[in-house]
Write an enzyme that holds these catalytic residues in place. Structure first.
Site, PDB file in Angstrom:
ATOM      1  CD  GLU A 234      -1.820   2.274   1.872  1.00  0.00           C
ATOM      2  OE1 GLU A 234      -1.345   3.252   1.222  1.00  0.00           O
ATOM      3  OE2 GLU A 234      -2.081   2.322   3.072  1.00  0.00           O
ATOM      4  CB  CYS A 268      -1.790   6.838   1.517  1.00  0.00           C
ATOM      5  SG  CYS A 268      -0.078   6.573   2.023  1.00  0.00           S
TER       6      CYS A 268
END
Length: 461
Positions: A234, A268
């Site tokens: 990720e 993010c």
């Protein structure tokens, strides 16, 4: 980067830790392998009991660990408490649902018969020690969303945390130890980034998961590929936030502020690029900029603070470079845009308009409280800009038009599409991205199965 707690609110080094030596690292790898041999057969009910115990201890520790996180990486303390509470919730969710998520599957009678078998089962078995390379921005949540499903699946965890959150990293090992997990089920490795390659190459480590930067992801994926080990990555994100004419503009603008500055903008899945239809552009931008200006920036340990300092001095410099590059290239600064005087690694909430493809901030992730706004004339233009990014983590769409919702769900290049709401992560739903945002999924059934050996058991007549 030294392994140390450095308060980003004032730059003061509070505690420094010696990296783990080769002998201690070898001891821990041996322990992880030995523990897995027995822990893998532990009944689900016992794993759930231990994980629920960890959740209860985390609830008790919440004020203390929230303060530790805030001191180490600067998030407002109210957000740190919310992060810890979310971790306890996720532990309880996996404790309750893991047995169902990993239950044996039985193919149809027709498929079993056609294969010549009397019985076929598909099972999910743990694979062994998994290395987790984790970032500082959500120092508890990023780890727990790996650890909870991994431990419930019967795996054991090895945590290499970011070097600027060592106290949080050590707390996590202690938490699982106090909950009663066997020694070696979850271990924190106080090692520098240079030691990750060697750990991943060790045959006793079966897989790796990483949340972090694109360069870090490339390095781990490269080594894992060479060793033929599975990884889940990720990485970065530059999420679009599309606002169409039918949207509730007032609500969209309020949510946009939170979506951009959550965790001091260091997320993010924070919305970063605000793509607004020309019919509502002026109204949205006026409200959005006013909301960004009104945010209270200050000491993250104060309850009223909404935006604290960035986690590292280099992180602030990186954000500043992106903004300065845009300013030199003609972007309009609607608010913020200049580093404040005084101690700490603060940067003001900033909104830039007039951004073009030639500006670095159009393509690169701004990991701080900096937003870019774009004016578009229709949904086609909005989707072109939204997808004009190397990243594809999540996305936000504000519209009441069902056709537009379906278009966005189909055409946005992202691992998530959130309609009329802010992107977040929930234990029940898969989480991850596409393109340079990584691959694989965390959370939900998909997440717990990532590090399982999916085994077909075929029995003849």
């Amino acid at each position: 980067m030294p392994i140390a707690t450095v308060n980003p609110a004032n730059g003061e080094t509070l505690e420094t830790f010696e990296p783990m030596g080769e002998e201690e690292l070898e001891r821990r790898l041996q322990l992880a392998e030995a523990t897995f041999r027995t822990y893998r057969t532990t009944p689900f009910a016992e794993r759930a009991r231990l994980l629920n115990r960890a959740a209860g201890l985390l609830d008790e520790d919440l004020p203390e660990i929230a303060r530790v996180m805030t001191t180490e990486m600067g998030k407002p303390v109210a957000q740190a408490r919310a992060e810890a509470a979310k971790c306890a919730m996720a532990m309880r969710w996996y404790a309750e649902h893991a047995r169902r998520l990993l239950a044996e599957k039985v193919p149809s009678e027709t498929d079993v018969r056609d294969s010549g078998a009397s019985r076929v089962r598909i099972t999910y078995r743990p694979i062994g020690p998994v290395l987790a390379v984790m970032p500082w921005n959500f120092p508890l949540w990023q780890v727990v969303r790996f650890a909870a499903p991994a431990l419930m699946a019967g795996n054991v965890g090895l945590l290499k945390h970011a070097s600027n959150v060592p106290q949080t990293a050590l707390y996590l090992e202690d938490l699982f130890h106090r909950a009663g997990f066997p020694e070696g089920c979850f271990q924190t490795l106080l090692i520098g980034s240079g030691a990750v390659d060697g750990v991943l190459r060790d045959e006793r480590v079966k897989a790796a998961t990483l949340t972090g930067s694109e360069p870090a992801g490339r390095a781990v994926a490269s080594t894992a590929g060479e060793m033929i080990k599975k990884t889940v990555l990720e990485l970065g994100g530059s999420d679009p936030f599309i606002v169409m004419p039918s949207a509730d503009v007032d609500r969209a603008a309020r949510v946009a502020v939170t979506a951009r500055v959550q965790n001091n903008g260091q997320s993010c899945i924070a919305a970063k690029r605000f793509i607004v239809h020309s019919e509502v552009y002026d109204a949205f931008v006026e409200k959005f900029v006013a909301g960004m200006r009104a945010l209270k920036v200050g000491d993250p340990l104060e309850e009223s603070t909404e935006v604290g300092p960035l986690a590292t001095e280099q992180g602030r410099a990186d954000v500043e470079e992106l903004v300065d590059d845009a300013k030199r290239s003609g972007a309009d600064v609607l608010c913020g845009g200049d580093r404040p005087e005084g101690p700490g690694w603060y940067y003001p909430p900033t909104v830039l308009a007039g951004v073009t493809r030639e500006m670095r901030i159009h393509r690169e992730e701004a990991f701080g409280p900096v937003a870019t706004v774009y004016r578009v004339d229709d949904l086609d233009d909005a989707l072109l800009i939204a997808n004009d990014s190397p990243f594809g983590l999540s996305s936000n769409v504000w519209t009441r038009d069902e056709h537009e919702i379906e278009r966005c769900a189909r055409d946005l290049e992202a691992g998530g599409v959130f309609v009329n709401g802010m992107t977040s992560s929930y234990p029940a739903f898969p989480f991850g991205g596409v393109k340079r945002s990584g691959y694989g999924r965390e959370l939900s059934a998909e997440g717990i199965r990532e590090f399982c050996n999916i085994t077909t058991v075929w029995q003849g007549a």
